[in-house]
Design an enzyme around this catalytic site. Structure first.
Site, PDB file in Angstrom:
ATOM      1  N   ASN A 168      -2.212   7.905  19.943  1.00 42.76           N
ATOM      2  CA  ASN A 168      -3.565   7.729  19.427  1.00 42.76           C
ATOM      3  C   ASN A 168      -4.406   8.885  19.922  1.00 42.76           C
ATOM      4  OD1 ASN A 168      -6.061   6.744  18.509  1.00 42.76           O
ATOM      5  ND2 ASN A 168      -6.376   5.542  20.359  1.00 42.76           N
ATOM      6  N   GLY A 169      -4.959   9.661  19.004  1.00 41.32           N
ATOM      7  CA  GLY A 169      -5.790  10.779  19.409  1.00 41.32           C
ATOM      8  C   GLY A 169      -5.544  12.001  18.558  1.00 41.32           C
ATOM      9  N   TYR A 221     -18.135   1.251  17.426  1.00 44.79           N
ATOM     10  CA  TYR A 221     -17.509   0.899  16.154  1.00 44.79           C
ATOM     11  C   TYR A 221     -16.024   0.562  16.216  1.00 44.79           C
ATOM     12  CZ  TYR A 221     -15.851   1.657  11.319  1.00 44.79           C
ATOM     13  OH  TYR A 221     -15.266   1.523  10.087  1.00 44.79           O
ATOM     14  N   THR A 247     -19.064  -5.180  12.523  1.00 42.59           N
ATOM     15  CA  THR A 247     -19.203  -4.564  13.841  1.00 42.59           C
ATOM     16  C   THR A 247     -20.614  -4.645  14.393  1.00 42.59           C
ATOM     17  OG1 THR A 247     -17.641  -2.968  12.910  1.00 42.59           O
ATOM     18  CG2 THR A 247     -18.421  -2.567  15.139  1.00 42.59           C
ATOM     19  N   ASP A 291     -26.775  -1.841  11.124  1.00 47.76           N
ATOM     20  CA  ASP A 291     -25.391  -1.404  11.057  1.00 47.76           C
ATOM     21  C   ASP A 291     -25.032  -0.721  12.368  1.00 47.76           C
ATOM     22  OD1 ASP A 291     -22.885  -1.107  10.043  1.00 47.76           O
ATOM     23  OD2 ASP A 291     -23.443   0.158   8.351  1.00 47.76           O
ATOM     24  N   ASP A 292     -23.732  -0.591  12.623  1.00 47.22           N
ATOM     25  CA  ASP A 292     -23.306   0.045  13.874  1.00 47.22           C
ATOM     26  C   ASP A 292     -23.621   1.531  13.885  1.00 47.22           C
ATOM     27  OD1 ASP A 292     -20.798   1.406  12.673  1.00 47.22           O
ATOM     28  OD2 ASP A 292     -20.486  -0.701  12.212  1.00 47.22           O
TER      29      ASP A 292
END
Length: 501
Positions: free
Chosen positions: A101-102, A257, A303, A365-366
Site C-alpha cells: 500500500n503506497g 477520508y 465519511t 462533506d469530508d
C-alpha cells in the site's frame, strides 16, 4: 490506496484472509488477491473486482495453508489491468510474494537499477513489483540457504536505503514466514496483533486495526516508521527498527477520508478525530457568522457523518439524514472521465425532499477534490426545495496531488488548485462555502491523548515529506493521471481482456 493483510495461523487462513479483505474493501474496490503457502508450495488467486466477486468456493478450497497474505487495491497512475492485481511473486530467493500500500517516488531509478545492476525482470508498470524485486534482491545478497530474522531485517534496512516514498508492506517468504514493514516516515498505516487459539498464538498484520477487531485479534500496536515485524511459520514474532533516522509523519488524509471510523491509526481513534473536526468547523462558523441562519445540518454519506453530527451538536442545530445512499456504487473521485462521475453521483445518492423544502441547509462533506460530486449534490438539494445551500468541508482545500499512494487527480483537475474559496463556491453553486483550517485539522487529529507532531499534509500545503518531489515529478504524474490517459488505458485493457478470453 490499498488494503493489505498477512496472517500466520495454526490452521488454514484462507477464510480469515477473505474476511479481513472484506473489512478492508473500502481501501480498494478495483482488484483483490490472496496467496497462501503450504508444504513449500504457493496457492494464488487474484483478479479485478470486489472481494466477493474474485473469490468463489472453488478458489477458496485451493487456498490451503497456515500462512498467507492478501490485498485489495484501487488503480494507481491510471492502470486498472488485472495484470497489476496483487500479491506479486518472484521465485528467487525462496519464493517471495508481496502486497503493498503506497507509492514509490523514485520508481524509475529503481526500475533501471533492477534491470542493469540487480539483473532482474519487472513484468508490469506497478511500483509494487519493483519494491518486491528490491526486497528479493537484498535478501538474496545474504546468500543463505535458510534465512534468519537477522537476514530479513538486514534486507528491509537495504530496502529503506534504496526506496523513497510511502509504503506499508506485507511479504511472505515461502516456507519461512511473513514480514511486514513501513516506510521511515510512517506515511501509510500498518498494525499487527495476535489471538490465542487452542492450537497456540496466531498473528495478523493489516492496514487498519478494524480488520483485527472483526477477526478477534487483539491489537498489539502500529508498526513504527521504518520498523519491520517478522513472524516465522512456526509462530515466533520478531521486531526490529530498520531505518537510520525514522520520523513519524503519517498521512492526515487517512483520518479525513480513507480509514474506517472504527479504526485506530498510530494510537489515534479515527472516530474521535472526526468528532474533533466537527467541533473545529463549528467554531469557525461561529467566528465567521455568529448570527448564521442554518436550519439543518445534513451529511453527505458516509465519511462526513461523524464530523457533521458533532458540528450540528456544537452549533445547536438539527442534524438530519437528507440523502439515501445506494451502497452498490463505488467511490467517485477515482472514476475516469467526468461523465462517468456525474452519472455515478445521481445513481449513488437520492435526496429526501422533506428535509430540504424551504430550509437553509448546511451540507457537510469530508473534503472537496474535483468538485464534480458536490456540485451535483448542491443542485439536488436545490431541486428538493432548499432555500439556501451552504457547504462545509471537514478538510482544508485540496490544492495539490497526492504522491504517496492515493490516486488523486492531477493538480489542474483539483477544483481548489489556484482558486480562492469564493471561486470554488461559485463553481460548485454554494451560497456559502467554508473549509476547515489546516491548523485546526492538525489539532483535531494530533491533539488527542496521543500527540503526533507532524503529518503529511501535502494535498493541502504542497509540502512533500520525503523531500524528493519537485515540479518535474508532479508534471510526470499529471500526465499519467489525466482522464484521457485513464480512459485510453482502460480501453486497451478491455480489448486485451476480450482477446484473452
Amino acid at each position: 490506496m490499498c488494503g493489505i493483510v498477512g496472517i500466520v495461523g495454526k490452521s488454514n487462513v484462507n477464510q480469515a484472509l477473505y474476511d479481513a479483505l472484506t473489512v478492508l474493501q473500502h481501501r480498494g474496490q478495483d482488484a483483490a488477491g490472496i496467496v497462501t503457502s503450504h508444504d513449500g508450495r504457493l496457492f494464488l488467486r487474484k483478479d479485478n473486482g470486489l472481494v466477493r466477486d474474485v473469490f468463489h468456493q472453488r478458489h477458496m478450497q485451493r487456498l490451503v495453508g497456515h500462512m498467507g497474505i492478501g490485498h485489495v487495491r484501487y488503480p494507481t497512475a491510471g492502470s486498472s489491468t488485472s495484470a497489476e492485481a496483487q500479491p506479486f511473486y518472484v521465485n528467487s530467493p525462496y519464493g517471495i510474494t508481496l502486497a503493498h500500500n503506497g507509492n514509490l517516488t523514485n520508481v524509475e531509478q529503481l526500475a533501471k537499477e533492477i534491470y542493469e545492476s540487480d539483473l532482474r525482470h519487472v513484468n508490469t508498470n506497478s511500483d509494487s513489483e519493483v519494491l518486491l524485486n528490491v526486497f528479493a534482491h537484498e535478501l538474496a545478497q545474504r546468500g543463505k540457504l535458510q534465512p534468519t530474522e537477522e537476514d530479513v531485517f538486514a534486507a528491509v534496512t537495504d530496502v529503506h536505503n534504496r526506496c523513497v516514498g510511502g509504503y506499508a508492506v506485507v511479504a511472505m517468504i515461502t516456507g519461512y514466514g511473513i514480514v511486514g514493514f513501513r516506510d521511515p516516515h510512517g506515511i501509510r498505516p500498518i498494525v499487527f496483533g495476535q489471538r490465542h487459539t487452542d492450537e497456540g498464538v496466531e498473528y495478523m498484520i493489516a492496514s487498519e486495526s478494524v480488520s483485527l477487531d472483526v477477526l478477534g485479534f487483539t491489537l498489539i500496536r502500529d508498526l513504527a516508521p521504518g520498523e519491520a515485524v517478522y513472524i516465522t511459520e512456526d509462530g515466533k514474532l520478531h521486531t526490529r527498527q530498520c531505518a537510520v533516522a525514522p520520523k513519524l509523519t503519517p498521512c492526515i488524509f487517512e483520518h479525513v477520508y480513507l480509514a474506517r471510523p472504527d479504526s485506530i491509526i498510530d494510537g489515534v481513534s479515527v472516530y474521535k478525530a472526526r468528532l474533533r473536526m466537527g467541533e473545529k468547523l463549528a467554531d469557525k462558523i461561529l467566528r465567521e457568522r455568529p448570527e448564521h441562519d442554518i436550519d439543518v445540518v445534513i451529511p453527505i454519506p458516509d465519511t462526513s457523518r461523524t464530523a457533521a453530527l458533532e458540528l450540528a451538536n456544537h452549533l445547536g442545530v438539527k442534524f438530519r439524514e437528507g440523502f439515501v445512499k445506494n451502497r452498490y456504487i463505488g467511490r467517485t473521485f477515482i472514476m475516469p472521465g467526468q461523465a462517468a462521475r456525474k452519472k455515478s453521483v445521481r445513481q449513488k445518492l437520492n435526496a429526501i425532499e422533506l428535509e430540504f423544502r424551504g430550509k437553509n441547509v448546511m451540507l457537510v462533506d469530508d473534503s472537496i477534490v474535483r468538485g464534480t460530486t458536490c456540485k451535483q449534490i448542491i443542485q439536488m438539494a436545490r431541486e428538493a426545495g432548499a432555500k439556501n445551500v451552504y457547504f462545509c468541508s471537514a478538510a482544508p482545500a485540496v490544492r495539490y496531488p497526492n504522491v504517496y499512494g492515493i490516486d488523486m487527480p492531477s493538480a489542474h483537475e483539483l477544483i481548489a488548485h489556484n482558486r480562492s474559496t469564493q471561486d470554488v463556491a461559485d463553481l460548485i453553486g454554494a451560497d456559502w462555502l467554508i473549509y476547515q483550517d489546516l491548523p485546526d485539522l492538525i489539532e483535531a487529529v494530533g491533539g488527542g491523548k496521543i500527540k503526533i507532531d507532524q503529518f503529511d499534509c501535502a494535498v493541502f500545503d504542497g509540502k512533500y515529506v520525503t523531500g524528493d518531489v519537485d515540479e518535474a515529478y508532479l508534471n510526470k504524474i499529471e500526465q499519467a493521471r489525466n482522464d484521457s490517459s485513464k480512459i485510453k488505458t482502460q480501453a486497451v485493457s478491455a480489448i486485451i481482456d476480450l482477446y484473452n478470453n
